[in-house]
Scaffold this motif. Structure first.
Motif, PDB file in Angstrom:
ATOM      1  N   ALA A  79      97.730  14.407 -13.840  1.00  0.00           N
ATOM      2  CA  ALA A  79      98.718  14.731 -12.812  1.00  0.00           C
ATOM      3  C   ALA A  79      99.126  13.569 -11.924  1.00  0.00           C
ATOM      4  N   THR A  80      98.442  12.427 -12.039  1.00  0.00           N
ATOM      5  CA  THR A  80      98.758  11.272 -11.195  1.00  0.00           C
ATOM      6  C   THR A  80      98.705   9.996 -12.027  1.00  0.00           C
ATOM      7  N   LEU A  81      99.072   8.907 -11.403  1.00  0.00           N
ATOM      8  CA  LEU A  81      98.938   7.593 -12.032  1.00  0.00           C
ATOM      9  C   LEU A  81      97.607   6.942 -11.674  1.00  0.00           C
ATOM     10  N   GLY A  82      96.706   7.711 -11.077  1.00  0.00           N
ATOM     11  CA  GLY A  82      95.385   7.188 -10.761  1.00  0.00           C
ATOM     12  C   GLY A  82      94.841   7.804  -9.488  1.00  0.00           C
ATOM     13  N   ALA A  83      93.524   8.036  -9.487  1.00  0.00           N
ATOM     14  CA  ALA A  83      92.890   8.671  -8.328  1.00  0.00           C
ATOM     15  C   ALA A  83      91.596   7.953  -7.991  1.00  0.00           C
ATOM     16  N   ASP A  84      91.309   7.860  -6.700  1.00  0.00           N
ATOM     17  CA  ASP A  84      90.024   7.309  -6.282  1.00  0.00           C
ATOM     18  C   ASP A  84      89.051   8.458  -6.016  1.00  0.00           C
ATOM     19  N   TYR A  85      87.845   8.101  -5.610  1.00  0.00           N
ATOM     20  CA  TYR A  85      86.807   9.113  -5.414  1.00  0.00           C
ATOM     21  C   TYR A  85      87.197  10.107  -4.320  1.00  0.00           C
ATOM     22  N   ASN A  86      87.825   9.633  -3.264  1.00  0.00           N
ATOM     23  CA  ASN A  86      88.201  10.521  -2.165  1.00  0.00           C
ATOM     24  C   ASN A  86      89.209  11.579  -2.602  1.00  0.00           C
ATOM     25  N   LEU A  87      90.161  11.192  -3.448  1.00  0.00           N
ATOM     26  CA  LEU A  87      91.147  12.165  -3.920  1.00  0.00           C
ATOM     27  C   LEU A  87      90.487  13.179  -4.855  1.00  0.00           C
ATOM     28  N   ILE A  88      89.580  12.712  -5.692  1.00  0.00           N
ATOM     29  CA  ILE A  88      88.854  13.641  -6.567  1.00  0.00           C
ATOM     30  C   ILE A  88      88.103  14.670  -5.728  1.00  0.00           C
ATOM     31  N   ARG A  89      87.454  14.199  -4.695  1.00  0.00           N
ATOM     32  CA  ARG A  89      86.710  15.101  -3.818  1.00  0.00           C
ATOM     33  C   ARG A  89      87.651  16.074  -3.116  1.00  0.00           C
ATOM     34  N   GLN A  90      88.813  15.588  -2.679  1.00  0.00           N
ATOM     35  CA  GLN A  90      89.787  16.445  -2.007  1.00  0.00           C
ATOM     36  C   GLN A  90      90.261  17.563  -2.920  1.00  0.00           C
ATOM     37  N   VAL A  91      90.597  17.219  -4.169  1.00  0.00           N
ATOM     38  CA  VAL A  91      91.071  18.233  -5.109  1.00  0.00           C
ATOM     39  C   VAL A  91      89.971  19.238  -5.423  1.00  0.00           C
ATOM     40  N   GLN A  92      88.740  18.755  -5.513  1.00  0.00           N
ATOM     41  CA  GLN A  92      87.631  19.667  -5.758  1.00  0.00           C
ATOM     42  C   GLN A  92      87.471  20.667  -4.608  1.00  0.00           C
ATOM     43  N   GLU A  93      87.708  20.204  -3.403  1.00  0.00           N
ATOM     44  CA  GLU A  93      87.534  21.065  -2.225  1.00  0.00           C
ATOM     45  C   GLU A  93      88.658  22.095  -2.086  1.00  0.00           C
ATOM     46  N   VAL A  94      89.920  21.670  -2.299  1.00  0.00           N
ATOM     47  CA  VAL A  94      91.039  22.602  -2.097  1.00  0.00           C
ATOM     48  C   VAL A  94      91.387  23.360  -3.360  1.00  0.00           C
ATOM     49  N   GLY A  95      90.930  22.866  -4.516  1.00  0.00           N
ATOM     50  CA  GLY A  95      91.282  23.487  -5.776  1.00  0.00           C
ATOM     51  C   GLY A  95      92.503  22.831  -6.385  1.00  0.00           C
ATOM     52  N   ALA A  96      92.462  22.600  -7.678  1.00  0.00           N
ATOM     53  CA  ALA A  96      93.556  21.911  -8.348  1.00  0.00           C
ATOM     54  C   ALA A  96      94.865  22.682  -8.248  1.00  0.00           C
ATOM     55  N   GLU A  97      94.802  24.010  -8.338  1.00  0.00           N
ATOM     56  CA  GLU A  97      96.040  24.783  -8.272  1.00  0.00           C
ATOM     57  C   GLU A  97      96.683  24.671  -6.896  1.00  0.00           C
TER      58      GLU A  97
END
Length: 583
Positions: free
Chosen positions: A14-32
């Motif tokens: 879904a992106t051109l690249g993600a760091d650890y903080n963004l991965i954690r954010q998506v995990q917390e709010v949910g990908a959908e």
């Protein structure tokens, strides 16, 4: 950390690249939920055009202040033209620094490999125009594909690249016939493809079991007549010798001005305003094509006919599965199942609803991205995979560790990346993109009847040069070349002639990656956790089969934290686990 794996792999799509903080954010709010927020992002008007123009003007002013006005108005050459480097600078700067509209940027990049133009053409002379074209892709990324196709048809970059600018209606007495280039590609590559498709992307067949062509030469000739009468919105140039004939400078330019068509292109053309039509040169006769799917009654304006044609192409039964497959190939997998293609094609519909299609691509089949279901799998159970293109690998690595420099301007010139990987955004060798959609390397993939398009770029030479590039990056600090200053040498007045070796010595612009967290973990001896963290970011897996191999590779210098981190980064980025994307 293991629960973050799905979020990491989702962000690779879904992106051109993600760091650890963004991965954690998506995990917390949910990908959908994250996806829904991203789909609400509003495109900033003329984002890339404005940025490219700003960068170009900065270099242009530096050129004038360094060498005087003669540097621009001298005879025979103009080093102040908006060459291709400036769009590249703007693209990389936005891609690596912006944290808003990440999905929109990913989709725009995917569309740029479908609705292809390239700076490997006359377009290299006008990066502002290239940026304006990219703005269309960025603007329409969540919009209506028919509207996008209409705007693309009128954009001067496409008009020059596929040569329907200055296209005239037939005049047999003068041996003039409409150019058929764009007419062919708008069908073959941009909408319906070569063969009629079922809703699931499989080819329809006639009673003899043969594939059914979507169009023939008669259709191409009829379609070419639609795109007649188009010309540049205006002609402008800073030299006093436009067209090499001063009499045309500042005067109207048209179909009968006596100037050869080959001169009415870059750099004389206004490259950011849509083309206009001279109805005197538009074919207003009736047109029927695609077995009656398109019927134009005649006596319609050029604009009316192009609007009608682009809508009709998108509503063609083959368009939805054709474009759905291309988008899935770009974002998720090279070999989608028939059910997957049909689900996305249904969302794309007869109007080309890109928002619905993108959402379906990323959430199929259960709209539950937290699920471990292999939701992009091949019908025969083959795991869904795709080789990441070199461009995607590059952006993912640089975004994963927050590439930055002291100047705050990530203005990549791109030549060094392209030389080593043979890929750079908007720089394909032809309208057919960097690789053919049906390419498959010999061996197991071919034996399984699958395709792997990106492997066409993965040759013996590029595979070694990519590995070397990673080595240069992590062990030599030889990151991509950035330029914000003009070369002051009196023998090199041409702004774009930028030597990467010279540029990399500029400490203000020299690129760096942020490994502060990783280095601290190495200092604390948390080597296992460090490998897992970096693996999660880069591969979407927290524990790899090669974990112990990576760990053993730095044992002899494990007391050097920087070297430990660099070694892990190198080993991961050249691994199949990183270069091959899994759903």
């Amino acid at each position: 950390m293991k629960q973050y794996e799905r979020s990491s792999r989702f962000l690779m799509q879904a992106t051109l690249g993600a760091d650890y903080n963004l991965i954690r954010q998506v995990q917390e709010v949910g990908a959908e939920n994250w996806l829904e927020q991203e789909l609400q992002h509003q495109a900033e008007p003329s984002l890339f055009e404005s940025k490219t123009n700003q960068i170009w003007q900065q270099f242009r002013q530096k050129l004038v202040s360094t060498y005087g006005e003669h540097a621009i108005n001298g005879e025979g050459n103009n080093p102040a033209l908006p060459y291709k480097w400036y769009f590249r600078m703007a693209w990389w700067d936005h891609t690596l620094q912006s944290n808003s509209g990440l999905l929109r940027q990913r989709v725009a990049q995917a569309l740029s490999e479908i609705l292809v133009i390239s700076d490997n053409s006359l377009l290299e002379l006008n990066s502002v125009g290239m940026a304006s074209y990219y703005d269309l892709l960025y603007k329409h990324a969540f919009g209506n594909f028919a509207d996008l196709l209409y705007d693309v048809s009128f954009h001067p970059c496409m008009g020059i690249y596929l040569s329907h600018m200055n296209n005239r209606k037939a005049d047999p007495a003068k041996h003039i016939h409409p150019d058929e280039n764009y007419a062919r590609e708008i069908m073959q590559l941009f909408s319906i493809g070569l063969f009629e498709l079922n809703p699931d992307g499989t080819r329809k067949q006639n009673s003899r079991g043969e594939d059914i062509p979507t169009y023939d030469n008669v259709d191409i000739r009829a379609m070419a007549r639609v795109f007649t009468g188009l010309k540049a919105n205006s002609y402008q140039y800073e030299w006093q010798t436009s067209f090499w004939q001063p009499s045309f400078n500042g005067h109207d330019v048209g179909f009968n001005d006596g100037v050869d068509k080959s001169y009415k292109v870059v750099p004389f053309v206004n490259m950011v305003k849509p083309m206009t039509a001279d109805e005197n040169y538009h074919d207003r006769e009736p047109k029927r094509l695609l077995n009656g799917h398109i019927n134009l009654p005649g006596n319609q304006s050029c604009e009316q006919e192009i609007r009608s044609v682009t809508r009709s192409l998108v509503s063609h039964p083959s368009a939805a599965p054709f474009i759905a497959t291309k988008l899935i190939n770009q974002l998720v997998t090279s070999n989608p199942s028939k059910a997957y293609v049909k689900a996305v094609a249904d969302k794309f519909g007869t109007q080309g609803d890109l928002r619905a299609a993108i959402k379906e691509i990323l959430l199929y089949p259960l709209n539950n991205p937290a699920s471990d279901a292999n939701f992009a799998s091949h019908d025969d159970g083959v795991q869904s995979q795709k080789l990441k293109s070199p461009a995607l690998r590059t952006t993912q690595i640089l975004r994963a560790f927050n590439a930055h420099n002291n100047s705050g301007k990530l203005w990549f010139i791109g030549d060094d990346i392209k030389e080593l990987t043979q890929q750079l955004p908007m720089s394909s060798p032809s309208v057919f993109n960097f690789y053919k959609p049906d390419f498959t390397p010999h061996g197991e993939i071919e034996d399984l009847g699958l395709v792997a398009p990106e492997f066409e770029l993965h040759t013996s030479a590029t595979s070694i040069s990519y590995t070397n590039m990673m080595y240069f990056w992590f062990f030599g600090g030889f990151y991509p070349a950035v330029s914000t200053v003009i070369n002051r040498s009196p023998t090199m007045q041409n702004v774009p002639e930028l030597n990467p070796n010279v540029l990399k010595k500029n400490q203000q612009d020299s690129l760096k990656l942020n490994f502060s967290k990783e280095i601290q973990m190495a200092k604390d001896g948390q080597h296992d956790d460090l490998i897992k963290r970096m693996s999660l970011i880069l591969t979407g897996k927290h524990k790899l089969d090669i974990h112990e191999q990576i760990k053993s590779s730095f044992q002899q210098f494990k007391n050097n934290p920087e070297w430990v981190v660099q070694t892990i980064a190198f080993m991961l980025t050249i691994s199949p686990e990183f270069t091959v994307q899994e759903a």
